[in-house]
Design an enzyme around this catalytic site. Structure first.
Site, short mmCIF file in Angstrom:
data_model
loop_
_atom_site.label_atom_id
_atom_site.label_comp_id
_atom_site.label_asym_id
_atom_site.label_seq_id
_atom_site.Cartn_x
_atom_site.Cartn_y
_atom_site.Cartn_z
N ASP A 126 -0.48 14.97 4.58
CA ASP A 126 -1.60 14.45 5.39
C ASP A 126 -1.12 13.16 5.91
OD1 ASP A 126 -1.64 12.94 2.77
OD2 ASP A 126 -3.64 12.32 3.99
N HIS B 26 -10.42 1.96 -1.33
CA HIS B 26 -10.65 1.82 0.11
C HIS B 26 -11.40 0.31 0.03
CE1 HIS B 26 -9.78 4.30 3.90
NE2 HIS B 26 -8.89 3.95 3.27
N ASN B 27 -10.78 -0.66 -0.63
CA ASN B 27 -11.38 -1.75 -1.06
C ASN B 27 -11.49 -2.83 0.17
OD1 ASN B 27 -11.48 -0.92 -3.55
ND2 ASN B 27 -9.74 -2.12 -4.10
N HIS B 28 -10.51 -3.12 0.94
CA HIS B 28 -10.49 -3.89 2.07
C HIS B 28 -11.10 -3.43 3.16
CE1 HIS B 28 -7.31 -5.85 -0.40
NE2 HIS B 28 -7.11 -7.06 0.63
N HIS C 97 0.78 -1.22 0.10
CA HIS C 97 0.10 0.15 0.00
C HIS C 97 0.85 1.28 -0.01
CE1 HIS C 97 -3.88 1.98 0.70
NE2 HIS C 97 -3.39 2.89 1.42
N SER D 185 -4.06 -1.36 -5.72
CA SER D 185 -4.77 -2.08 -4.63
C SER D 185 -4.65 -3.38 -5.23
CB SER D 185 -6.10 -1.65 -4.62
OG SER D 185 -7.02 -2.63 -3.75
#
Lengths: 255, 787
Positions: free
Chosen positions: B304, B125-127, B78, B574
């Site tokens: 961020d 933000h699949n998982h 990631h 991803s």
């Protein structure tokens, strides 16, 4: 006309209202931070939409304790026009400036879409340029817009002509199917008894330019301007036309 | 749901931290020293023996538990792209309009003229969404928004690309998929609506391959002046390092590592790795940061805290700045007492930023964040020794060379192999594809499939009009948003596209398809594409067949981008998108942005008035294999996808833009899923709920006698579009198209209703507008409103 647009933490339609008042309607509009205590010469107040204080506790429930609200309440009692849009409507109800409350939408989903508003009465400074039964195409965008009041309050609102806008179908019929959120009596917007405070769930600032699909909502701001300063709109239109002509006179002819 | 460490029982990298958590009752130093680094612990952190040796080489000693945790998240796929980095180099990333290049910062920036630029990016933000759809999707939105405003840009719109298993019927799987879709949509709405950034469009696809592993890709675009671009660099020795925004808690521990594994039955135990979002906090953070950035002198660098939180932001800013950074964890605002250094460094609590402030401007930062009632704490400073040094109660608990940590993750060249069944996937038995006996029913059935049907149930939950910029609302080929610049309004068109099934059949062609389809969608609104962001969603890269798909898709996307001269400005990878049911379809989602030169060019995809002439550009086509019709109605999953002919695509798109510019084009809609039939149905009724609604309209269309009706209506041959034009301009426009090398023909007229199609055999089939609305307009809502 000088307009204060309140800014609470979490307001998110403040910039939209400023844009429309300043750039579309050539008004003197400014942001007023919620920690202020003075209206700084405002002649009208807009409580914009958004999620003041993240909608924590209850929509609008915390914003009403902001320092600026004391000044707004006082000015409203003195007759200053106050417009609450969406979350602003919720704030005004929580603050006791308008009767009733806004509950979770029937169906529980947030709804964003353009709806038909039927103007119920031209007898207010917000609708004075409209006709009864006129249809305005204005977007809604809320999760808690189901207007609720006890039967007696509803009765009073109706008797006093305080219901200004109702959700209607394309033909102006006030039907259950045209009611997006389950509001009592299909109510989309009301005024206070004195007639100077407006609360509405739909967003007139999102329907004030043809480029966005509808300019029907602009009339509400225009009515206030015209009421405040008769002849103001004619003067604005004349100035705009003159500006156009002078631009045309100086611009080269298109090839 | 507030995840706590104690609810994690599974042996994962996240649960490894429970040992220091217990140990923290003693002194912090012993907590660090007490945890023996065993081979099991190393493996639990997803670190291979080779990688461990590399860590020892960098440190010159064994790491302690905090350092091990730091390496594990920074070297996860990631954060490090260790499996995909070599492939990503194939993308074109430069061009005359590129102001900030892919990979240099949190998001790329592209020039749009007049001294203004756009920063945009897509991220997955699949998982998290698979195990906790609401918060998973919500924090996905929060993360991508921060990537954009970190650059100094004001976010102006969001898009999303979502994929789920089938939602139809009463099976437990369908119910689960409906729950996932509901949760994801509510999560996106919760975050986007509250923060006041409109969600103006996207795509939603349903296919069994996403069963158990939904995809949630979120795109955000922001605008800024060139002079306002902010960098994530820590420079100037002695400059203070500020932590601003939400307090750090134990949520999202090691989420980056979690996202870099396969999903399994046990993944629910990873719920503590899913963060919890607070859009109200982010709204305050957004406004406070943009207000601070106006103080040009005050800010040196900003980053961020997203994946890998405090760890990633400190070592990356130091690495970019060629400096070191030192922080004291006691000064970090914390939500709960007793957090260990391991937990603080690996927490993925949301709505936090790291700001490198120019010395002497500390008071400015404090004043602005105080106004917004946000925590702002000076937690350290920039150093000149190149080390990322973390202290806890004054004791050093981690000391790692920043550059090696951030930039020298291992890079792998993975094994790849063409799948053995590829030929079978591409074979189509035309003999078995008999002619349809009921086109009336077929059209309604195709329109009712969730992938084709109107997504109104979804987008009406998204505030798509806040910021008064949305000119073309959801439901068209691409969203159009106006943005105010010093030059006046600029009109941006934007879309996200990918056909995972095509990529499964032929990954290289599928990759090219994703690019041309996105470009075509933009052309239909009158826009010229300017740049691309990509989200590569694939299965486990250690499986050679999966890695082959990744390579091929990347090649295809890169070819497409080179052909259209579009730089890739960044994106997201991803991997490990597979459940016990198997891998997902290879899904390289393309986000594309275009500019519309003049307001009068803005074109919608639905008919505007009765009487207009309907023009088909690019012919009737023939390629029915792999089409949605063959798959959904005939159960024929295999078959070579339609050919991608780049030149023909460019000619078509150029022709549409020129025709729009010439005047008289009232609508333009490309032909894709469901073929000409779906393009016509959508042209008729998609505008019924738009703000400036022409209402639902009908059409009378005639198919030439030499065609087979079902193939003519449902084939998905590329480079085609349906336009409506004013009758008086029809001949001029057709001549113009012909001059530009595109075949155009008049196939009918727009009428009040119904939709009537005269078939090659002379019979006419017609559908009332109510019938079409019932299937295309309401199918998704009907499925979702089932109990």
């Amino acid at each position: 006309m000088r307009w204060a647009i309140l800014q609470f933490p979490g307001s998110n339609c403040d910039q939209d209202c400023l844009h429309v008042l300043r750039n579309v309607l050539a008004q003197d509009a400014f942001y007023l931070w919620h920690k202020e205590t003075d209206l700084q010469g405002a002649e009208a107040v807009v409580v914009p939409g958004g999620f003041s204080y993240g909608d924590y506790l209850r929509c609008g429930a915390i914003a009403r304790f902001s320092p600026i609200m004391a000044a707004v309440k006082k000015a409203a009692a003195d007759g200053m026009p106050v417009v609450g849009i969406c979350n602003g409507f919720q704030v005004l109800c929580e603050a006791g400036l308008l009767p009733g409350a806004l509950l979770r939408n029937r169906g529980l989903h947030f709804i964003c879409e353009t709806v038909n508003l039927r103007v119920e009465s031209p007898a207010s400074l917000f609708t004075r340029g409209c006709t009864t039964g006129q249809i305005l195409r204005v977007p809604i965008a809320h999760g808690e817009g189901c207007y609720f009041a006890d039967p007696q309050t509803l009765q009073e609102l109706e008797w006093n002509g305080q219901v200004l806008f109702r959700y209607a179908d394309n033909l102006g019929r006030v039907t259950p199917d045209a009611n997006p959120n389950g509001s009592a009596h299909n109510i989309a917007g009301i005024r206070n008894l004195a007639g100077n405070v407006l609360g509405m769930m739909p967003h007139p600032e999102r329907a004030s330019e043809d480029a966005l699909g509808s300019a029907d909502g602009k009339v509400i701001f225009e009515n206030i301007i015209e009421w405040f300063q008769p002849g103001a709109l004619a003067a604005l239109a004349k100035a705009a036309k003159a500006a156009q002509q002078s631009a045309a006179a100086t611009a080269p002819m298109p090839a | 749901m507030v995840p706590t460490m104690t609810s994690s029982t599974k042996k994962t990298s996240a649960s490894a931290s429970s040992s220091p958590a217990t140990a923290s009752k003693k002194s912090a130093q012993s907590a660090v020293g007490d945890v023996p680094i065993t081979p099991e612990l190393i493996a639990d952190h997803g670190i291979t023996p080779d990688e461990y040796q590399r860590i020892i080489g960098i440190l010159g000693r064994e790491p302690n538990i905090t350092e091990l945790g730091i390496f594990s998240v920074m070297w996860s796929e990631h954060c490090s792209y260790k499996n995909s980095r070599l492939e990503l180099k194939k993308f074109p990333t430069t061009g005359p309009t590129v102001l900030v290049k892919a990979g240099d910062e949190n998001a790329g920036v592209i020039d749009i003229g007049g001294g203004w630029g756009v920063a945009f990016k897509i991220e997955s933000h699949n998982h998290p969404s698979a195990v906790e759809p609401f918060q998973g999707a919500a924090t996905g939105v929060g993360g991508i928004l921060r990537d954009i405003f970190t650059m100094g840009a004001r976010p102006v719109f969001l898009l999303n690309s979502l994929r789920f298993g089938d939602i139809r019927g009463d099976s437990p799987e369908a119910k689960h998929n409906r729950r996932l879709l509901s949760g994801v949509v509510a999560g996106i709405a919760h975050y986007g609506n509250c923060i006041g950034v409109p969600t103006v469009g996207g795509e939603v696809v349903f296919d069994d391959s996403y069963q158990g592993n939904p995809l949630v890709n979120v795109f955000c675009l922001g605008v800024l002046r060139h002079s306002e671009i902010r960098r994530g660099k820590a420079t100037g020795t002695g400059n203070p390092v500020f932590y601003v925004g939400a307090r750090t808690g134990r949520d999202g521990l090691a989420g980056a590592a979690f996202a870099s594994r396969d999903l399994t039955e046990d993944s629910k135990a990873d719920r503590p790795a899913v963060q919890v979002g607070d859009p109200f906090m982010e709204k305050l953070l957004l406004e406070a940061c943009l207000e601070l950035f106006k103080e040009e002198e005050a800010v040196v660098g900003v980053q961020d805290m997203g994946a890998a939180g405090l760890t990633c932001s400190t070592c990356e800013t130091a690495s970019r700045g060629g400096t070191g950074i030192e922080i004291e964890l006691d000064l970090v605002p914390q939500r709960e007492p007793g957090m260990t250094p391991y937990e603080t460094m690996l927490s993925e609590s949301q709505e936090r930023m790291l700001i490198i402030v120019r010395k002497g401007h500390e008071a400015t930062v404090k004043r602005i964040f105080e106004k917004w009632d946000l925590p702002a704490a000076e937690i350290g400073m920039v150093t000149d020794d190149g080390m990322m040094r973390v202290k806890h109660h004054g004791v050093t608990v981690a000391e790692i060379p920043a550059r090696q940590l951030a930039d020298e993750a291992p890079v792998y060249r993975r094994e790849f192999r063409e799948p053995a069944d590829l030929a079978e996937r591409q074979s189509f038995n035309f003999e078995a594809f008999g002619e349809s006996t009921d086109l009336h029913a077929d059209v309604l059935a195709v329109c009712a499939t969730p992938t084709v049907a109107s997504k109104r149930w979804i987008y009406r939950q998204f505030d798509h009009q806040v910021r008064v910029g949305t000119v073309v609302t959801p439901g068209c080929d691409a969203a159009v948003v106006r943005v105010e610049t010093d030059d006046g309004w600029k009109y941006l068109a934007s879309t996200v596209d990918c056909n995972g099934h095509f990529c499964w059949v032929n990954p290289r062609e599928g990759g090219r398809h994703a690019v041309v389809e996105a470009a075509r969608n933009l052309a239909m609104t009158g826009a010229t594409p300017i740049a691309v962001t990509d989200n590569l969603n694939f299965g486990n890269p250690l499986i050679p067949e999966i890695f082959w798909q990744l390579r091929e898709c990347v090649e295809g996307v890169a070819e497409g981008c080179r052909f259209f001269e579009l730089p890739v400005t960044g994106g997201n990878v991803s991997l490990y998108n597979q459940s016990p049911l198997g891998p997902i379809y290879p899904t390289p989602t393309i986000g594309m942005v275009g500019v519309i030169a003049e307001e009068r060019h803005i074109t919608r995809s639905y008919f505007q008035r009765a009487g207009d002439v309907i023009v088909l550009l690019g012919g009737f086509g023939w390629e029915v294999a792999s089409s949605l019709y063959a798959r959904e109605l005939r159960g024929m999953r295999n078959g070579q996808m339609p050919e991608i002919h780049m030149v023909r695509e460019r000619l078509l798109q150029e022709a549409v833009r020129k025709m729009i510019d010439a005047g008289g084009v009232t609508s333009a809609h490309d032909i894709s899923d469901g073929g000409l039939a779906v393009a016509l149905v959508e042209s008729c009724i998609a505008g019924a709920t738009a703000p400036a609604s022409p209402g639902a309209l009908g059409a009378r269309v005639t198919l030439p006698g030499y065609l087979r009706a079902d193939i003519a209506l449902f084939n998905e041959t590329q480079a085609r579009a349906v336009l409506s034009v004013e009758p008086i301009h029809a001949q001029t426009l057709l001549t113009l198209a012909a001059e530009l090398g595109v075949h155009g023909e008049i196939i009918g007229t727009v009428e009040a209703g119904p939709l009537a199609i005269t078939l090659p055999d002379g019979r006419t089939v017609s559908w009332t507008l109510a019938e079409l609305e019932e299937s295309w307009g309401k199918s998704l809502a009907k499925e979702m409103d089932r109990v």
